[in-house]
Design a protein around this motif. Sequence first.
Motif, PDB file in Angstrom:
ATOM      1  N   ASP A  41      36.095   6.593  39.640  1.00  0.00           N
ATOM      2  CA  ASP A  41      35.005   7.561  39.662  1.00  0.00           C
ATOM      3  C   ASP A  41      34.829   8.134  38.260  1.00  0.00           C
ATOM      4  O   ASP A  41      35.809   8.312  37.527  1.00  0.00           O
ATOM      5  CB  ASP A  41      35.297   8.691  40.648  1.00  0.00           C
ATOM      6  N   TYR A  70      40.267   7.936  37.656  1.00  0.00           N
ATOM      7  CA  TYR A  70      39.266   8.999  37.779  1.00  0.00           C
ATOM      8  C   TYR A  70      39.173   9.791  36.481  1.00  0.00           C
ATOM      9  O   TYR A  70      40.179  10.021  35.816  1.00  0.00           O
ATOM     10  CB  TYR A  70      39.628   9.965  38.912  1.00  0.00           C
ATOM     11  N   TYR A  92      39.476  -4.335  36.657  1.00  0.00           N
ATOM     12  CA  TYR A  92      38.261  -4.874  37.275  1.00  0.00           C
ATOM     13  C   TYR A  92      38.260  -6.399  37.194  1.00  0.00           C
ATOM     14  O   TYR A  92      37.832  -7.089  38.127  1.00  0.00           O
ATOM     15  CB  TYR A  92      37.055  -4.295  36.530  1.00  0.00           C
ATOM     16  N   LEU A 100      34.016   2.604  44.883  1.00  0.00           N
ATOM     17  CA  LEU A 100      33.352   3.668  44.145  1.00  0.00           C
ATOM     18  C   LEU A 100      32.684   4.626  45.127  1.00  0.00           C
ATOM     19  O   LEU A 100      32.569   4.315  46.317  1.00  0.00           O
ATOM     20  CB  LEU A 100      32.286   3.081  43.208  1.00  0.00           C
ATOM     21  N   CYS A 101      32.195   5.781  44.628  1.00  0.00           N
ATOM     22  CA  CYS A 101      31.451   6.681  45.514  1.00  0.00           C
ATOM     23  C   CYS A 101      30.288   7.353  44.783  1.00  0.00           C
ATOM     24  O   CYS A 101      29.798   8.391  45.222  1.00  0.00           O
ATOM     25  CB  CYS A 101      32.366   7.724  46.151  1.00  0.00           C
ATOM     26  N   PHE A 104      28.520   4.301  38.668  1.00  0.00           N
ATOM     27  CA  PHE A 104      29.688   4.011  37.835  1.00  0.00           C
ATOM     28  C   PHE A 104      29.314   2.851  36.932  1.00  0.00           C
ATOM     29  O   PHE A 104      29.439   1.688  37.296  1.00  0.00           O
ATOM     30  CB  PHE A 104      30.900   3.669  38.706  1.00  0.00           C
ATOM     31  N   GLN A 120      30.644   0.439  47.611  1.00  0.00           N
ATOM     32  CA  GLN A 120      30.083   1.728  47.235  1.00  0.00           C
ATOM     33  C   GLN A 120      30.056   2.631  48.474  1.00  0.00           C
ATOM     34  O   GLN A 120      29.275   2.431  49.395  1.00  0.00           O
ATOM     35  CB  GLN A 120      28.666   1.540  46.688  1.00  0.00           C
ATOM     36  N   THR A 151      27.298  -4.632  43.335  1.00  0.00           N
ATOM     37  CA  THR A 151      27.741  -3.998  44.581  1.00  0.00           C
ATOM     38  C   THR A 151      27.566  -4.965  45.737  1.00  0.00           C
ATOM     39  O   THR A 151      26.472  -5.486  45.979  1.00  0.00           O
ATOM     40  CB  THR A 151      26.931  -2.713  44.859  1.00  0.00           C
TER      41      THR A 151
END
Length: 386
Positions: A41, A70, A92, A100-101, A104, A120, A151
């Motif tokens: 994040d 984060y 990655y 994720l949220c 990004f 996501q 995504t």
Amino acid sequence: MKIKLIIRQYGKMAVQNILLPLVYRMQKPEKIQKGLIVFADAHHFQAPSSIVPLVREIKRRGTMQVVEIYDNYQQISFRRLLQRMLLFMKYYARAEYVVLCDNFLPAASCKKRKETTVIQLWHGCGAFKKFGYDTPGDIPAFYRGNVFQNTDLVTVSAPACAPHFQSAMQLAANVFQPMGVCRTDKYFKETYNKACRKLFYEKYPDAQGKKIILWAPTFRGSPADPKLEQYEDMRKLSGQLQEDAFLIVKVHPLLTKKYPYDNCDLTTDQLLPVTDLLITDYSSIIFEYCIYRRPMLFYSPDMADYGVERGFYLDYKKLPGAIVTDQRQLESKVRCALSSKGKDAAEVDAFYHQYMSGCDGHVTKRMADFICNGKKALDRKTLAIH
């Protein structure tokens, strides 16, 4: 200040378009590392509430290697920003899953390998105000490409929300699945609700025996100059209802310094279980609150202007609660809502089923099963809520 900001933005562009893709290719092994899951994040220094339940559940199962990265990119030096981005790219390049949220950019900076699944979770339920590519200002003007590219799965709170998210994120329709929102699971647990009530009345013993009203307005202005509209109206309302009700003010975190004495320091999540009536204007808090099937009221004197400026996915006039635009009507409308003479509870229930049906108290388990069982394609019969 503007020159420094411009330099910083161009520096970020160079990093995202040149350096990060290069690092990804250099770090990319022949095969992904099975069982490696990265939670990341760019808006918080620790795990955001939208991610916390899933992190805990994945760790509890103990079948995967968990990496958490984060940081708040707006509040760190450029040097640290660069370090954190490079650290993410290192993992990655070999991760089986990335979760994720929110926006990004590092995850969208290169063409990822197809063996890596990017999930996501997003940070909001439902679909109220327009966001992403549906409204100007949400996506950095300097960014080229799609900030959501790469995504593979976006979880939404109900099937009705999927088309709006697809429009905002500009991704294929099958990416959006109504698997629910992990952080809503706690609202279905009586142990959590009981603990919140206990904490609230310990902090506010004078609220015992009164109806609890939560005022949670939308953030306005800019981060440098945040504004709180209708504050004086709420103070007046509090005085009018002090014998029968207890008003709690919960403002955006950026406004807490301006209103340190009036703003409650309990989290919104802790306040929802004790709230008898929610008053807001355009906040997506209504989606989580409707889980409790309790009344809500919309105080929005600037409804016409705000709706044109921001834009909604919903028909504002059909929301499940009275809409008040005149301060002189506020007290009577609040009393009506508290006495259950407002809009029928069935309307709130219908709203829940339309926009929150994926949130059933079992979302985290559903997501953890999907990840830990290694399912690469969604089985709609077992995973999606219809």
